[in-house]
Structure formats: structure tokens, C-alpha cells
Design a protein around this motif. Structure first.
Motif, short mmCIF file in Angstrom:
data_model
loop_
_atom_site.label_atom_id
_atom_site.label_comp_id
_atom_site.label_asym_id
_atom_site.label_seq_id
_atom_site.Cartn_x
_atom_site.Cartn_y
_atom_site.Cartn_z
N ARG A 23 0.84 -1.21 0.00
CA ARG A 23 0.00 0.00 0.00
C ARG A 23 0.87 1.26 0.00
O ARG A 23 0.57 2.22 -0.71
CB ARG A 23 -0.93 0.01 1.22
CG ARG A 23 -2.07 -0.97 1.11
CD ARG A 23 -3.19 -0.72 2.11
NE ARG A 23 -2.84 -0.07 3.33
CZ ARG A 23 -2.77 -0.65 4.53
NH1 ARG A 23 -3.01 -1.94 4.65
NH2 ARG A 23 -2.48 0.04 5.60
N ILE A 24 1.92 1.24 0.80
CA ILE A 24 2.82 2.39 0.85
C ILE A 24 3.48 2.61 -0.51
O ILE A 24 3.54 3.72 -1.02
CB ILE A 24 3.90 2.22 1.95
CG1 ILE A 24 3.25 2.15 3.33
CG2 ILE A 24 4.91 3.36 1.90
CD1 ILE A 24 4.20 1.70 4.43
N THR A 25 3.95 1.53 -1.10
CA THR A 25 4.60 1.61 -2.41
C THR A 25 3.63 2.12 -3.47
O THR A 25 4.02 2.94 -4.31
CB THR A 25 5.18 0.24 -2.80
OG1 THR A 25 6.09 -0.19 -1.79
CG2 THR A 25 5.89 0.30 -4.13
N ASN A 26 2.39 1.68 -3.43
CA ASN A 26 1.38 2.18 -4.37
C ASN A 26 1.18 3.68 -4.20
O ASN A 26 1.05 4.41 -5.19
CB ASN A 26 0.06 1.45 -4.19
CG ASN A 26 0.05 0.10 -4.85
OD1 ASN A 26 0.84 -0.17 -5.74
ND2 ASN A 26 -0.84 -0.76 -4.40
N LYS A 27 1.15 4.14 -2.97
CA LYS A 27 0.98 5.58 -2.72
C LYS A 27 2.18 6.35 -3.28
O LYS A 27 2.02 7.42 -3.86
CB LYS A 27 0.82 5.86 -1.23
CG LYS A 27 -0.53 5.42 -0.71
CD LYS A 27 -0.68 5.66 0.78
CE LYS A 27 -2.06 5.18 1.23
NZ LYS A 27 -2.30 5.44 2.65
N LEU A 28 3.38 5.80 -3.07
CA LEU A 28 4.59 6.45 -3.60
C LEU A 28 4.57 6.49 -5.13
O LEU A 28 4.95 7.49 -5.73
CB LEU A 28 5.84 5.71 -3.13
CG LEU A 28 6.28 5.93 -1.70
CD1 LEU A 28 7.34 4.92 -1.31
CD2 LEU A 28 6.79 7.35 -1.53
N THR A 29 4.14 5.40 -5.73
CA THR A 29 4.14 5.29 -7.18
C THR A 29 3.07 6.16 -7.84
O THR A 29 3.33 6.81 -8.85
CB THR A 29 3.94 3.82 -7.59
OG1 THR A 29 4.97 3.02 -7.00
CG2 THR A 29 3.97 3.65 -9.09
N ASN A 30 1.90 6.18 -7.25
CA ASN A 30 0.76 6.84 -7.88
C ASN A 30 0.52 8.27 -7.41
O ASN A 30 -0.23 9.00 -8.05
CB ASN A 30 -0.51 6.01 -7.67
CG ASN A 30 -0.38 4.64 -8.29
OD1 ASN A 30 0.16 4.49 -9.37
ND2 ASN A 30 -0.87 3.63 -7.60
N GLY A 31 1.13 8.65 -6.31
CA GLY A 31 0.89 9.98 -5.75
C GLY A 31 1.77 11.05 -6.38
O GLY A 31 2.81 10.76 -6.96
N LYS A 32 1.32 12.26 -6.24
CA LYS A 32 2.08 13.43 -6.70
C LYS A 32 2.39 14.27 -5.46
O LYS A 32 1.55 15.04 -5.00
CB LYS A 32 1.25 14.26 -7.69
CG LYS A 32 0.77 13.49 -8.90
CD LYS A 32 1.90 13.24 -9.86
CE LYS A 32 1.33 12.63 -11.12
NZ LYS A 32 2.09 11.56 -11.65
N PHE A 33 3.57 14.08 -4.92
CA PHE A 33 3.94 14.75 -3.68
C PHE A 33 5.00 15.81 -3.95
O PHE A 33 6.00 15.54 -4.61
CB PHE A 33 4.48 13.73 -2.67
CG PHE A 33 3.54 12.58 -2.46
CD1 PHE A 33 2.37 12.74 -1.73
CD2 PHE A 33 3.82 11.33 -3.00
CE1 PHE A 33 1.50 11.69 -1.55
CE2 PHE A 33 2.95 10.27 -2.81
CZ PHE A 33 1.79 10.45 -2.09
N HIS A 34 4.76 17.00 -3.44
CA HIS A 34 5.74 18.08 -3.59
C HIS A 34 6.83 17.98 -2.53
O HIS A 34 7.96 18.40 -2.77
CB HIS A 34 5.05 19.44 -3.50
CG HIS A 34 4.09 19.66 -4.62
ND1 HIS A 34 4.49 19.95 -5.90
CD2 HIS A 34 2.73 19.60 -4.66
CE1 HIS A 34 3.43 20.08 -6.68
NE2 HIS A 34 2.35 19.86 -5.95
N THR A 35 6.49 17.43 -1.37
CA THR A 35 7.45 17.29 -0.28
C THR A 35 7.24 15.95 0.41
O THR A 35 6.19 15.30 0.23
CB THR A 35 7.28 18.41 0.78
OG1 THR A 35 6.02 18.23 1.43
CG2 THR A 35 7.38 19.78 0.16
N GLU A 36 8.21 15.59 1.24
CA GLU A 36 8.08 14.38 2.03
C GLU A 36 6.92 14.51 3.02
O GLU A 36 6.21 13.55 3.30
CB GLU A 36 9.37 14.10 2.81
CG GLU A 36 10.57 13.80 1.96
CD GLU A 36 11.26 15.07 1.45
OE1 GLU A 36 11.04 16.16 2.02
OE2 GLU A 36 12.02 14.95 0.48
#
Length: 82
Positions: A23-36
């Protein structure tokens, strides 16, 4: 993707059998994050707990291998979780 989150995704590849890790990896892969911090804010409690358990070992390993950039980047995420 932010370099720090890239290091995190790479570190998580060692734990990909866990459903929480997936789930974490999916969020990292699919998300658009400007910052940590943007990334950390969307994590669920069990995901935070998972990262709190694995990141100290990953940080220690990076420093033992003298990969100080990786160790510092992973430490940035770890500090945000606390």
C-alpha cells in the motif's frame, strides 16, 4: 519523484511481501507529492508503524555502507513520522 521518496521506495522493495508495504509503495508510485511531508500526511496509522519499524534498520544499513546521502534522505522521512 522527490529523491528522498525515491530512496524510500527503493528501500521498501526489500519488504514487498507485506500488504502494508504494498500500500505504501502504491501511494509512492501513484501519488504526486511536492514534499516528504505531503507524503507522510496521507499515511494511515499502520503504514506509519510499518515505516517506524523498518526505517531505523535501513538508515543504519545505509550508514554502515557509507552511503551517507541515502541514510540522510531516509532519516528525513523517519523524522517526519515521529
Amino acid at each position: 519523484m522527490d529523491f528522498t521518496l525515491g530512496y524510500l521506495r527503493e528501500a521498501l522493495s526489500n519488504y514487498d511481501r507485506s500488504s502494508v508495504c504494498k500500500r505504501i509503495t502504491n501511494k509512492l508510485t501513484n501519488g504526486k507529492f511536492h514534499t516528504e511531508l505531503d507524503f507522510v500526511r496521507i499515511l494511515e496509522e499502520d503504514e506509519i508503524q510499518f515505516l517506524n519499524n523498518v526505517l531505523p534498520d535501513e538508515i543504519k544499513y545505509a550508514f554502515n555502507e557509507q552511503d551517507f546521502i541515502r541514510g540522510n534522505q531516509l532519516n528525513e522521512v523517519y523524522e517526519l513520522l515521529l
